[in-house]
Design a protein around this motif. Structure first.
Motif, PDB file in Angstrom:
ATOM      1  N   LYS A  10      -9.480 -10.230 -12.869  1.00  0.00           N
ATOM      2  CA  LYS A  10     -10.697 -11.026 -12.627  1.00  0.00           C
ATOM      3  C   LYS A  10     -11.472 -10.858 -11.470  1.00  0.00           C
ATOM      4  N   GLY A  11     -10.720 -10.080 -10.629  1.00  0.00           N
ATOM      5  CA  GLY A  11     -11.274  -9.889  -9.175  1.00  0.00           C
ATOM      6  C   GLY A  11     -10.160  -8.847  -8.721  1.00  0.00           C
ATOM      7  N   LYS A  12     -10.667  -8.014  -7.674  1.00  0.00           N
ATOM      8  CA  LYS A  12      -9.680  -6.913  -7.172  1.00  0.00           C
ATOM      9  C   LYS A  12      -9.316  -7.519  -5.696  1.00  0.00           C
ATOM     10  N   ILE A  13      -7.955  -7.713  -5.466  1.00  0.00           N
ATOM     11  CA  ILE A  13      -7.324  -7.863  -4.095  1.00  0.00           C
ATOM     12  C   ILE A  13      -7.592  -6.467  -3.500  1.00  0.00           C
ATOM     13  N   ARG A  14      -8.722  -6.106  -2.895  1.00  0.00           N
ATOM     14  CA  ARG A  14      -8.769  -4.869  -2.207  1.00  0.00           C
ATOM     15  C   ARG A  14      -7.890  -4.467  -1.001  1.00  0.00           C
ATOM     16  N   GLY A  15      -7.371  -5.683  -0.281  1.00  0.00           N
ATOM     17  CA  GLY A  15      -6.579  -5.380   0.924  1.00  0.00           C
ATOM     18  C   GLY A  15      -5.087  -4.731   0.328  1.00  0.00           C
ATOM     19  N   ILE A  16      -4.671  -5.261  -0.786  1.00  0.00           N
ATOM     20  CA  ILE A  16      -3.481  -4.647  -0.992  1.00  0.00           C
ATOM     21  C   ILE A  16      -3.516  -3.190  -1.209  1.00  0.00           C
ATOM     22  N   ARG A  17      -4.453  -2.947  -2.125  1.00  0.00           N
ATOM     23  CA  ARG A  17      -4.506  -1.238  -2.670  1.00  0.00           C
ATOM     24  C   ARG A  17      -5.042  -0.695  -1.299  1.00  0.00           C
ATOM     25  N   ARG A  18      -5.802  -1.072  -0.344  1.00  0.00           N
ATOM     26  CA  ARG A  18      -6.228  -0.385   0.790  1.00  0.00           C
ATOM     27  C   ARG A  18      -4.758  -0.137   1.627  1.00  0.00           C
ATOM     28  N   ARG A  19      -4.167  -1.361   1.736  1.00  0.00           N
ATOM     29  CA  ARG A  19      -2.884  -1.188   2.804  1.00  0.00           C
ATOM     30  C   ARG A  19      -2.015  -0.075   1.784  1.00  0.00           C
ATOM     31  N   TRP A  20      -1.793  -0.194   0.447  1.00  0.00           N
ATOM     32  CA  TRP A  20      -1.112   0.810  -0.341  1.00  0.00           C
ATOM     33  C   TRP A  20      -1.530   2.243  -0.114  1.00  0.00           C
ATOM     34  N   MET A 190       2.005  12.416  -9.649  1.00  0.00           N
ATOM     35  CA  MET A 190       2.840  11.613 -10.336  1.00  0.00           C
ATOM     36  C   MET A 190       3.229  10.276  -9.475  1.00  0.00           C
ATOM     37  N   MET A 191       3.436  10.530  -8.215  1.00  0.00           N
ATOM     38  CA  MET A 191       3.624   9.542  -7.130  1.00  0.00           C
ATOM     39  C   MET A 191       2.246   8.546  -7.174  1.00  0.00           C
ATOM     40  N   TYR A 192       1.124   9.146  -7.304  1.00  0.00           N
ATOM     41  CA  TYR A 192      -0.079   8.106  -7.320  1.00  0.00           C
ATOM     42  C   TYR A 192      -0.266   7.175  -8.451  1.00  0.00           C
ATOM     43  N   PHE A 193       0.005   7.910  -9.492  1.00  0.00           N
ATOM     44  CA  PHE A 193      -0.189   7.229 -10.888  1.00  0.00           C
ATOM     45  C   PHE A 193       0.981   6.268 -11.017  1.00  0.00           C
ATOM     46  N   SER A 194       2.231   6.640 -10.895  1.00  0.00           N
ATOM     47  CA  SER A 194       3.452   5.762 -10.889  1.00  0.00           C
ATOM     48  C   SER A 194       3.221   4.563  -9.811  1.00  0.00           C
ATOM     49  N   ASN A 195       2.727   4.812  -8.519  1.00  0.00           N
ATOM     50  CA  ASN A 195       2.611   3.896  -7.759  1.00  0.00           C
ATOM     51  C   ASN A 195       1.256   2.866  -7.973  1.00  0.00           C
ATOM     52  N   LEU A 196       0.080   3.591  -8.509  1.00  0.00           N
ATOM     53  CA  LEU A 196      -1.074   2.857  -9.007  1.00  0.00           C
ATOM     54  C   LEU A 196      -0.369   1.959 -10.156  1.00  0.00           C
ATOM     55  N   TYR A 197       0.341   2.131 -10.888  1.00  0.00           N
ATOM     56  CA  TYR A 197       0.785   1.396 -11.812  1.00  0.00           C
ATOM     57  C   TYR A 197       1.601   0.218 -11.390  1.00  0.00           C
ATOM     58  N   ARG A 200      -0.853  -2.229  -9.321  1.00  0.00           N
ATOM     59  CA  ARG A 200      -1.661  -2.841 -10.236  1.00  0.00           C
ATOM     60  C   ARG A 200      -0.711  -4.128 -11.106  1.00  0.00           C
ATOM     61  N   SER A 201       0.590  -3.778 -11.237  1.00  0.00           N
ATOM     62  CA  SER A 201       1.157  -4.819 -11.703  1.00  0.00           C
ATOM     63  C   SER A 201       1.486  -5.981 -10.811  1.00  0.00           C
ATOM     64  N   LEU A 202       1.459  -5.873  -9.308  1.00  0.00           N
ATOM     65  CA  LEU A 202       1.335  -6.556  -8.497  1.00  0.00           C
ATOM     66  C   LEU A 202      -0.005  -7.436  -8.486  1.00  0.00           C
ATOM     67  N   VAL A 203      -1.184  -6.579  -8.412  1.00  0.00           N
ATOM     68  CA  VAL A 203      -2.410  -6.990  -8.031  1.00  0.00           C
ATOM     69  C   VAL A 203      -2.756  -7.896  -9.116  1.00  0.00           C
ATOM     70  N   GLU A 204      -2.709  -7.317 -10.284  1.00  0.00           N
ATOM     71  CA  GLU A 204      -3.335  -8.087 -11.717  1.00  0.00           C
ATOM     72  C   GLU A 204      -2.472  -9.533 -11.471  1.00  0.00           C
ATOM     73  N   PRO A 205      -1.226  -9.643 -11.649  1.00  0.00           N
ATOM     74  CA  PRO A 205      -0.543 -11.058 -11.641  1.00  0.00           C
ATOM     75  C   PRO A 205      -1.109 -11.942 -10.163  1.00  0.00           C
ATOM     76  N   LEU A 206      -1.203 -11.327  -9.080  1.00  0.00           N
ATOM     77  CA  LEU A 206      -1.735 -12.023  -7.800  1.00  0.00           C
ATOM     78  C   LEU A 206      -3.172 -12.616  -7.960  1.00  0.00           C
ATOM     79  N   THR A 207      -4.071 -11.671  -8.845  1.00  0.00           N
ATOM     80  CA  THR A 207      -5.412 -11.859  -8.774  1.00  0.00           C
ATOM     81  C   THR A 207      -5.575 -13.164 -10.018  1.00  0.00           C
ATOM     82  N   SER A 208      -4.571 -13.326 -10.950  1.00  0.00           N
ATOM     83  CA  SER A 208      -4.659 -14.254 -11.853  1.00  0.00           C
ATOM     84  C   SER A 208      -4.035 -15.444 -10.847  1.00  0.00           C
TER      85      SER A 208
END
Length: 475
Positions: A10-20, A190-197, A200-208
């Motif tokens: 429902k919203g993006k926690i940009r801070g986590i993705r930016r830090r990642w 491979m590292m980017y997409f595996s880490n992106l997954y 996202r498994s952290l960001v989506e629950p945290l967003t919720s």
């Protein structure tokens, strides 16, 4: 049913993705670039060093071979050397005079030309072997050249020069760097997409979770988050879901408490006002009616006073103003005073109060007599209120090696098993229809715990409710 929030972005926690991106992928990309640069430099250094060393060795060996020849013998020997040179497909060998012009060449095409490259000039001037990488002045092809002076009796008679094309080396170098680049790019992807997954498994629950906590803060108590992971995120979701339900339960219980207290306060006030107005109006004509009315006013006023005192005690507990005046006292004597007071009161209600006293003459403890008397009275009131239908209440006092044990049992319907864990919670009244604020047991437990004791509420064998209070004995 509590509302459930789907785990949607429902919203993006940009801070986590930016830090990642900065801390993980950025650092990894920097390491990859450094490794790539190190590999490229190392590969080119290896190729360059290998070719340079080979050409220098060949040129120096040939120069040493020709140093015993005179100028005339030098030219004849040079022609023979070129004729018998076996690596002509890979290398070009040139014999150059002291002016820098090519006398003989393995390819023949360069004979008579003057290359004019630094390796020739430096070899003639410094009288030592020289290596030069660059482009052929005539063809502009990348080459590597090694020149060594031929010295006869201290005089330079010429220069032997070996030349090789660097085109194939450059192709090998580019191919090697390209392969490594592709491998690193694949690894980074491979590292980017595996880490992106993973992110996202952290960001989506945290967003919720953020969305749900905002709903709870806004008053949507009981809202639930869908749990998809049995890990720390799942534990956090469980904790928030549990908190949400408990907040909803607390809100509901508090609302019920306010409604119940309002009703409980209104009932005695109505009786007091009604009888006071009746007495004031002069409608009562006999002393018996007047006496009955005054008894009701006094009884209801006492009940109202007890209820207000109970609320005040609870308020003191909540804001930390609840204190004890501890002294050494005889628990047996304090309990018997309460029992004797309630025996007559219960008798009027048709309830028999049986008391089994302790065999010891005194049961000494350290405690606050007023607070403990409050516990005794509250527990006896509860026994009559909720279990009075059994028409009997048993009270006993005993002791073991460390504790004084008080038991109060009624013979009423008991407590539903599913309600037992909540009966001591503040505001909780359960399915009981008896009047009360729902905070009496919470106050009692607080007092008992302040005395380092234990209050336990359970159903008695054979029916009814059994309340047990354990208090440490003061030896």
């Amino acid at each position: 049913m509590p509302k459930r929030v789907e785990l949607q972005d429902k919203g993006k926690i940009r801070g986590i993705r930016r830090r990642w991106l900065l801390n993980s992928i950025g650092v990894l990309a920097l390491i990859m670039v450094l490794l790539w640069a190190t590999f490229a430099v190392s590969l080119w250094t290896y190729y360059s060093y290998t070719i340079t060393a080979d050409l220098s060795a060949r040129a120096e060996l040939a120069a040493n071979t020709f140093k015993s020849y005179t100028r005339s013998e030098y030219q004849i020997a040079a022609q023979n050397y070129i004729s018998n040179f076996e690596d002509r497909s890979k290398l070009e060998v040139q014999f150059i005079d002291t002016t820098g012009a090519v006398l003989f060449s393995g390819y023949g095409l360069t004979a008579g030309t003057t290359p004019g490259t630094p390796d020739i000039t430096d070899a003639l001037e410094q009288r030592t072997p020289q290596v030069w990488p660059g482009r052929d002045p005539a063809t502009k092809e990348p080459i590597m050249a090694a020149s060594a002076p031929v010295i006869y009796q201290g005089t330079i008679v010429g220069v032997i020069r070996f030349v090789t094309s660097m085109s194939e080396v450059n192709r090998q170098f580019i191919l090697g760097v390209t392969v490594v680049t592709l491998i690193m790019a694949l690894f980074m992807s491979m590292m980017y997409f595996s880490n992106l997954y993973f992110v996202r498994s952290l960001v989506e629950p945290l967003t919720s979770i953020v969305h749900t906590t905002r709903l709870i803060a806004g008053g949507s108590y009981g809202t639930q988050i869908e749990k998809k992971y049995d890990d720390e995120i799942g534990e956090l979701i469980d904790a928030i879901n549990d908190m949400s339900l408990k907040v909803k339960q607390s809100e509901t219980t508090q609302s019920e408490f306010i409604s119940s207290v309002s009703h409980e306060l209104r009932t005695p006030l109505t009786a007091i006002n009604g009888w006071a107005e009746t007495i004031q109006s002069g409608e009562i004509r006999t002393p018996n009616e007047f006496h009955k009315g005054m008894e009701i006013i006094i009884s209801e006023a006492r009940r109202l006073t007890n209820m207000v005192e109970e609320l005040l005690e609870f308020s003191r507990m909540q804001d930390g103003r609840f204190t004890l005046s501890v002294e050494r006292l005889d628990l047996k004597s304090e309990l018997e005073d309460a029992v004797y007071t309630y025996q007559e009161f219960f008798r009027k209600e048709g309830i028999t109060l049986e008391y089994q006293e302790c065999k010891d003459e005194m049961v000494l403890i350290s405690g606050d007599p007023e607070r403990l008397r409050q516990v005794f009275c509250n527990l006896l009131d509860n026994a009559a209120k909720h279990g009075g239908s059994g028409k009997r209440i048993d009270v006993s006092l005993d002791r073991d090696s460390t504790d004084a044990v008080l038991r109060i049992r009624d013979y009423g319907p008991g407590i539903p098993p599913e309600e037992l864990p909540q009966v001591k919670m503040k505001f909780y009244k359960g399915s009981s229809k008896a009047r009360g604020s729902g905070i009496g047991l919470a106050v009692c437990e607080e007092i008992v715990q302040r005395h380092e004791g234990i209050l336990d509420v359970d159903n008695a064998p054979g029916g009814g409710c059994l309340v047990t209070v354990r208090l440490p004995i003061d030896e």
